[in-house]
Design a protein around this motif. Structure first.
Motif, PDB file in Angstrom:
ATOM      1  N   UNK A 183      43.087  29.620  29.022  1.00  0.00           N
ATOM      2  CA  UNK A 183      42.095  29.037  29.922  1.00  0.00           C
ATOM      3  C   UNK A 183      42.390  29.299  31.393  1.00  0.00           C
ATOM      4  N   UNK A 184      43.617  29.665  31.727  1.00  0.00           N
ATOM      5  CA  UNK A 184      43.950  29.891  33.128  1.00  0.00           C
ATOM      6  C   UNK A 184      43.495  31.258  33.641  1.00  0.00           C
ATOM      7  N   UNK A 185      42.816  32.041  32.810  1.00  0.00           N
ATOM      8  CA  UNK A 185      42.319  33.359  33.224  1.00  0.00           C
ATOM      9  C   UNK A 185      41.392  33.204  34.427  1.00  0.00           C
ATOM     10  N   UNK A 186      41.727  33.877  35.522  1.00  0.00           N
ATOM     11  CA  UNK A 186      40.926  33.728  36.737  1.00  0.00           C
ATOM     12  C   UNK A 186      39.580  34.439  36.630  1.00  0.00           C
ATOM     13  N   UNK A 187      39.486  35.412  35.747  1.00  0.00           N
ATOM     14  CA  UNK A 187      38.208  36.077  35.537  1.00  0.00           C
ATOM     15  C   UNK A 187      37.201  35.107  34.925  1.00  0.00           C
ATOM     16  N   UNK A 220      35.681  32.850  37.499  1.00  0.00           N
ATOM     17  CA  UNK A 220      34.791  33.404  38.504  1.00  0.00           C
ATOM     18  C   UNK A 220      35.424  34.343  39.509  1.00  0.00           C
ATOM     19  N   UNK A 221      36.717  34.572  39.406  1.00  0.00           N
ATOM     20  CA  UNK A 221      37.394  35.492  40.314  1.00  0.00           C
ATOM     21  C   UNK A 221      37.391  36.880  39.667  1.00  0.00           C
ATOM     22  N   UNK A 222      36.993  37.882  40.430  1.00  0.00           N
ATOM     23  CA  UNK A 222      36.962  39.230  39.879  1.00  0.00           C
ATOM     24  C   UNK A 222      38.381  39.722  39.621  1.00  0.00           C
ATOM     25  N   UNK A 223      38.667  39.962  38.355  1.00  0.00           N
ATOM     26  CA  UNK A 223      39.991  40.436  37.959  1.00  0.00           C
ATOM     27  C   UNK A 223      39.848  41.184  36.642  1.00  0.00           C
ATOM     28  N   UNK A 224      40.413  42.364  36.604  1.00  0.00           N
ATOM     29  CA  UNK A 224      40.441  43.148  35.367  1.00  0.00           C
ATOM     30  C   UNK A 224      41.829  43.762  35.164  1.00  0.00           C
ATOM     31  N   UNK A 225      42.829  43.091  35.716  1.00  0.00           N
ATOM     32  CA  UNK A 225      44.183  43.633  35.675  1.00  0.00           C
ATOM     33  C   UNK A 225      44.753  43.732  34.264  1.00  0.00           C
ATOM     34  N   UNK A 226      44.296  42.906  33.343  1.00  0.00           N
ATOM     35  CA  UNK A 226      44.810  42.998  31.975  1.00  0.00           C
ATOM     36  C   UNK A 226      44.211  44.189  31.236  1.00  0.00           C
ATOM     37  N   UNK A 227      42.983  44.537  31.544  1.00  0.00           N
ATOM     38  CA  UNK A 227      42.312  45.629  30.845  1.00  0.00           C
ATOM     39  C   UNK A 227      42.697  47.006  31.337  1.00  0.00           C
ATOM     40  N   UNK A 228      43.004  47.130  32.608  1.00  0.00           N
ATOM     41  CA  UNK A 228      43.328  48.438  33.177  1.00  0.00           C
ATOM     42  C   UNK A 228      44.501  49.140  32.487  1.00  0.00           C
ATOM     43  N   UNK A 229      45.634  48.462  32.240  1.00  0.00           N
ATOM     44  CA  UNK A 229      46.764  49.177  31.633  1.00  0.00           C
ATOM     45  C   UNK A 229      46.695  49.283  30.103  1.00  0.00           C
ATOM     46  N   UNK A 230      45.685  48.693  29.487  1.00  0.00           N
ATOM     47  CA  UNK A 230      45.586  48.694  28.022  1.00  0.00           C
ATOM     48  C   UNK A 230      45.234  50.097  27.529  1.00  0.00           C
ATOM     49  N   UNK A 246      32.662  37.985  34.611  1.00  0.00           N
ATOM     50  CA  UNK A 246      32.888  38.751  33.390  1.00  0.00           C
ATOM     51  C   UNK A 246      33.855  37.983  32.496  1.00  0.00           C
ATOM     52  N   UNK A 247      33.664  38.127  31.211  1.00  0.00           N
ATOM     53  CA  UNK A 247      34.519  37.470  30.236  1.00  0.00           C
ATOM     54  C   UNK A 247      35.363  38.515  29.528  1.00  0.00           C
ATOM     55  N   UNK A 248      36.677  38.440  29.674  1.00  0.00           N
ATOM     56  CA  UNK A 248      37.530  39.375  28.940  1.00  0.00           C
ATOM     57  C   UNK A 248      37.456  39.059  27.445  1.00  0.00           C
ATOM     58  N   UNK A 249      37.330  40.094  26.644  1.00  0.00           N
ATOM     59  CA  UNK A 249      37.314  39.929  25.190  1.00  0.00           C
ATOM     60  C   UNK A 249      38.337  40.890  24.593  1.00  0.00           C
ATOM     61  N   UNK A 250      39.109  40.386  23.649  1.00  0.00           N
ATOM     62  CA  UNK A 250      40.160  41.184  23.022  1.00  0.00           C
ATOM     63  C   UNK A 250      39.725  41.547  21.609  1.00  0.00           C
ATOM     64  N   UNK A 251      39.694  42.836  21.321  1.00  0.00           N
ATOM     65  CA  UNK A 251      39.352  43.324  19.983  1.00  0.00           C
ATOM     66  C   UNK A 251      40.635  43.373  19.149  1.00  0.00           C
ATOM     67  N   UNK A 252      40.776  42.431  18.233  1.00  0.00           N
ATOM     68  CA  UNK A 252      41.997  42.339  17.435  1.00  0.00           C
ATOM     69  C   UNK A 252      42.307  43.623  16.671  1.00  0.00           C
ATOM     70  N   UNK A 253      41.290  44.298  16.156  1.00  0.00           N
ATOM     71  CA  UNK A 253      41.537  45.507  15.372  1.00  0.00           C
ATOM     72  C   UNK A 253      42.060  46.658  16.238  1.00  0.00           C
ATOM     73  N   UNK A 300      49.522  34.689  34.305  1.00  0.00           N
ATOM     74  CA  UNK A 300      50.134  34.356  33.012  1.00  0.00           C
ATOM     75  C   UNK A 300      49.152  33.804  31.996  1.00  0.00           C
ATOM     76  N   UNK A 301      47.914  34.261  32.047  1.00  0.00           N
ATOM     77  CA  UNK A 301      46.885  33.735  31.150  1.00  0.00           C
ATOM     78  C   UNK A 301      46.916  34.356  29.757  1.00  0.00           C
TER      79      UNK A 301
END
Length: 171
Positions: free
Chosen positions: A102-106, A109-119, A134-141, A156-157
């Motif tokens: 829940x602590x995800x700043x994205x 309402x804060x623009x952040x895509x730092x978790x997706x960039x290095x994936x 934007x809502x980050x979504x993780x594809x488990x597969x 640390x979200x």
């Protein structure tokens, strides 16, 4: 003397409590704890420095230190073959999945895509929401459990959670 012993015992317990407890290194054999001699060669060879001694003194992946790029240095360094890439059927993945907190700043309402960039496997996508968020979504597969997203998150979200092998197609 007993006061000194109790301080040492307390210090030992504190150290053990802080010992990382993550998954074993990639390509760990089924009987890892029996085969691994605890020499630490994999820890010192890890290019990403994401391996650490676990609570039992044997190596684990410590996502607080960084993520695994599956470079194979730990496999190459493991003399007793407790880490064996060839025996892993070519699967470059760990038995964990990324989870967003829940602590995800994205989400807030804060623009952040730092978790997706290095994936590298593109397991994290960003779904537009009303109001420009934007809502980050993780594809488990797609998630290979590398944990690179965890170390990239500025708040640390993200965390890595154990996943049953059958759910991920692992055996």
């Amino acid at each position: 003397m007993s006061g000194l012993l109790s301080r040492r015992t307390l210090l030992t317990r504190r150290t053990e409590a802080r010992a990382p407890s993550g998954p074993r290194p990639p390509w760990s054999v089924a009987r890892f704890a029996e085969v691994c001699d605890g020499c630490g060669a994999c820890l010192s060879s890890c290019l990403e420095h994401c391996l650490a001694k676990g609570a039992d003194g044997l190596p684990v992946v410590d996502f607080a230190q960084g993520g695994c790029t599956f470079c194979g240095a730990c496999d190459a360094a493991c003399a007793p073959r407790a880490i064996d890439r060839a025996a892993a059927d070519g699967l470059d993945r760990l038995p964990v999945l990324a989870r967003l907190g829940a602590s995800c700043i994205s989400i807030q309402g804060v623009t952040c895509r730092l978790c997706g960039d290095p994936c590298l496997v593109r397991a994290i996508a960003f779904r537009p929401l009303p109001g420009g968020r934007v809502l980050p979504e993780i594809a488990d597969q797609s998630c290979n459990g590398c944990g690179i997203c965890v170390s990239a998150c500025p708040v640390g979200a993200l965390s890595m959670v154990a996943q049953a092998p059958s759910v991920r197609g692992l055996s």
